[in-house]
Design an enzyme around this catalytic site. Structure first.
Site, short mmCIF file in Angstrom:
data_model
loop_
_atom_site.label_atom_id
_atom_site.label_comp_id
_atom_site.label_asym_id
_atom_site.label_seq_id
_atom_site.Cartn_x
_atom_site.Cartn_y
_atom_site.Cartn_z
N ASP A 51 0.82 -1.20 0.00
CA ASP A 51 0.00 0.00 0.00
C ASP A 51 0.86 1.26 0.00
OD1 ASP A 51 -2.03 -1.77 0.16
OD2 ASP A 51 -2.85 -1.08 2.06
N CYS A 72 1.34 -7.32 6.04
CA CYS A 72 0.90 -6.06 5.46
C CYS A 72 -0.63 -6.04 5.44
CB CYS A 72 1.47 -5.91 4.05
SG CYS A 72 1.41 -4.23 3.38
N ASP A 73 -1.16 -4.87 5.17
CA ASP A 73 -2.57 -4.59 5.44
C ASP A 73 -3.56 -5.61 4.88
OD1 ASP A 73 -1.31 -2.36 6.35
OD2 ASP A 73 -2.56 -0.92 5.30
N CYS A 89 4.07 -0.94 8.94
CA CYS A 89 4.05 0.48 9.29
C CYS A 89 3.76 0.67 10.78
CB CYS A 89 3.01 1.22 8.46
SG CYS A 89 3.34 1.11 6.68
N GLU A 120 -7.26 3.72 -1.01
CA GLU A 120 -7.07 4.47 0.23
C GLU A 120 -6.67 5.91 -0.10
OE1 GLU A 120 -5.55 0.93 3.21
OE2 GLU A 120 -4.11 2.40 2.51
N SER A 131 -6.31 4.91 4.59
CA SER A 131 -5.22 4.22 5.25
C SER A 131 -5.42 4.32 6.75
CB SER A 131 -3.89 4.88 4.86
OG SER A 131 -2.87 4.53 5.78
#
Length: 564
Positions: A87, A128-129, A200, A451, A477
């Site tokens: 992302d 990750c997301d 993140c 996002e 996000s």
């Protein structure tokens, strides 16, 4: 317990038992099987490793550790791969249209390999997301013994003796556009904010979902609160491999764990942490895969009784690593349990209940201010607000910390794409008092429901976070903050009211009444909707076209396999 398939080798036996499976066994010998391995439960280790993103660059090592744990516990591990989309790298570009799509592709691919190869269980490792909820969606669909491992959070970078992360970079772009910093400082921030492996660093989507998955009971205790580069994370992977064999031996399957009460626990923890709006989308999707009834209104019901306790980015001061240092998620969960806000009897991937897992957990240190006391919360109820109104008759999701105020009324300035909106923010076209409206960015209209970190960070960087609101049928996000409302449904592409908003219209966002309204008479609203015509699809072939055709509303999780 799962009553249909309770033998440890319930699936692999079909593939390897008997003289007529000699050809199957011959293929497996070539990838490392010995005679004794054909009598063991086969546990697939789904690795989301790639060098596409720092979130996943170390997961190949973690997968090998998990495989060793499987093998040491009497199982036979098979490591296999799937994709990921970064992302952070795709953000603000057309590539971001593939981000949410990747959640479906990853879930499909894990299901395809695990079922196609007869695995008796799965260890799924995500960092990750989108690959994290995707792993849970696959485990829930297959309902074979399984466990999730979080790849871990990144360490913060340091700029001018202050911690920085990827959101710091996006906000620095806005600061550069308004000449608050120069090119040299922007490069300094860019160069130090992502120092190595891990997801993140704030309570953005990855750390939110890792915490939610632990609260669901689908990962080992403390999986959400270990850094990516720690020795503890590698030890956890070995333990997760062993746990997967234990689950297979006991016949404990994901749907034994993923109950309605478990989802209520996850929502409770997400609220207490001040977590990402994407948790709404992803928990709905996981619940759909597990065939558990869950709706966006459950976030309102639960949110009324749960305070925000963690002072974590993006709205707060601290990164996930600071939560790790004071003891992680478990002391917070123990507090919530003691306050009667968690269901302690829920089964977990340890084979024990949530209450048993938390039995010996102590409180946070007294001198910390990362997590506030229950009786002195940052916010008395949820920051995640489900808003309805004539702009969102099927619901929308706002993230209101209270720091930006509780309501906003302003004049619409309308954009058909994220790129156009960001350009207008950076060049000064967007002014205080505007409500930026970005439509045709929903699951079908995008397609892909991008996002909006780039425009929201640009607003923050220009100092407009408290003076400009932003609404969209896209999403945000976990790093977005400010007066923002996303997931507006119905989306513009299917004729939702957000499609007919015009420049200068007055819009009110009210997080107390939980309403999102366009100040038009009912007659004018009906006239505009009656004159609306659908736009031709942006793509007609490939994965985006398939996604646009199959995906359901964001208010239902934006999944592609509902009611097929």
């Amino acid at each position: 317990m799962n009553s249909d398939k309770h033998e440890p080798r319930a699936y692999s036996s079909e593939f390897v038992d008997g003289y007529n499976r000699a050809g199957n066994r011959s293929m497996l010998r070539a990838v490392g099987f010995e005679d004794e391995d054909f009598n063991k439960p086969v546990i697939g280790v789904a690795s989301t490793w790639s060098m596409v993103t720092p979130c996943n660059m170390h997961i190949d090592e973690l997968a090998r550790e998990a495989g060793s744990g499987v093998d040491s516990a009497g199982g036979k591990s098979i490591i296999f791969g799937t994709i990921t989309v970064s992302d952070g790298i795709a953000m603000g570009t057309s590539g971001m249209r593939y981000s949410l799509v990747s959640r479906e592709v990853i879930a499909d691919s894990i299901e395809t390999v695990a079922c196609g190869e007869g695995f008796d269980g799965v260890v799924a490792i995500g960092g990750c997301d989108k690959n994290m909820p995707a792993c849970l969606m696959a485990l829930a669909r297959m309902n074979r013994p399984g466990i999730f491992v979080y790849g871990g959070t990144i360490l913060p970078g340091i700029h001018k003796e202050k911690p920085v992360d990827i959101v710091s970079v996006f906000e620095a772009v806005g600061q550069r556009a308004s000449n608050k910093i120069d090119d040299d400082e922007l490069k300094q921030i860019e160069s130090c904010s992502v120092p190595g492996p891990g997801a993140c660093g704030g309570m953005y989507t990855a750390n939110t979902m890792a915490s939610a998955i632990e609260a669901l009971g689908m990962s080992l205790p403390d999986s959400s609160a270990r850094t990516a580069v720690s020795k503890d994370k590698r030890v956890e992977c070995v333990e997760a491999g062993r746990a997967a064999v234990n689950l297979a031996n006991k016949g404990i399957c994901p749907r034994d764990i993923l109950t309605r009460e478990a989802f209520e626990n996850a929502i409770t923890v997400v609220v207490a942490l001040g977590g990402s709006t994407n948790a709404v989308l992803h928990l709905l999707a996981i619940a759909q895969a597990a065939e558990v009834p869950l709706s966006i209104d459950d976030f309102t019901t639960i949110g009324k009784r749960v305070p925000v306790l963690a002072d974590l980015k993006p709205s707060g001061k601290y990164n996930m690593v600071h939560l790790v240092r004071i003891g992680g998620l478990r002391p917070l969960m123990k507090t919530l349990l003691d306050e009667g806000l968690l269901h302690g009897d829920c089964l977990t991937a340890t084979g024990k209940t949530m209450r048993e897992n938390l039995e010996n957990v102590g409180p946070y240190p007294e001198d910390q201010d990362v997590v506030y006391p229950f009786d002195k919360p940052l916010k008395a109820d949820s920051h995640l607000r489900i808003l309805y109104g004539n702009l969102a008759p099927e619901g929308s999701v706002a993230k209101i910390s209270g720091k930006e105020g509780l309501s906003f009324t302003g004049r619409a300035i309308v954009f058909d794409s994220e790129e156009n909106a960001r350009e207008a923010i950076l060049d000064g076209t967007v002014q205080a008092g505007h409500v930026v409206v970005i439509h045709y960015e929903g699951p079908k209209g995008g397609p892909g429901m991008r996002e909006m970190l780039a425009p929201t960070s640009s607003l923050m960087g220009r100092g407009l976070g408290g003076e400009v609101a932003l609404i969209t049928d896209g999403r945000f996000s976990g790093g977005s903050h400010g007066f923002v409302v996303g997931h507006i449904t119905p989306e513009a592409a299917v004729g939702g009211p957000i499609a007919i908003v015009q420049d200068g219209d007055t819009i009110t966002i009210d997080s107390v009444a939980n309403e999102l309204n366009l100040h038009l008479s009912e007659e004018e609203l009906k006239q505009r909707l009656a004159s609306w015509n659908p736009r031709p699809p942006k793509v007609t072939r490939g994965v985006l076209a398939k996604y646009a055709k199959l995906v359901n509303s964001a208010s239902l999780g934006a999944v592609t396999d509902a009611d097929l």
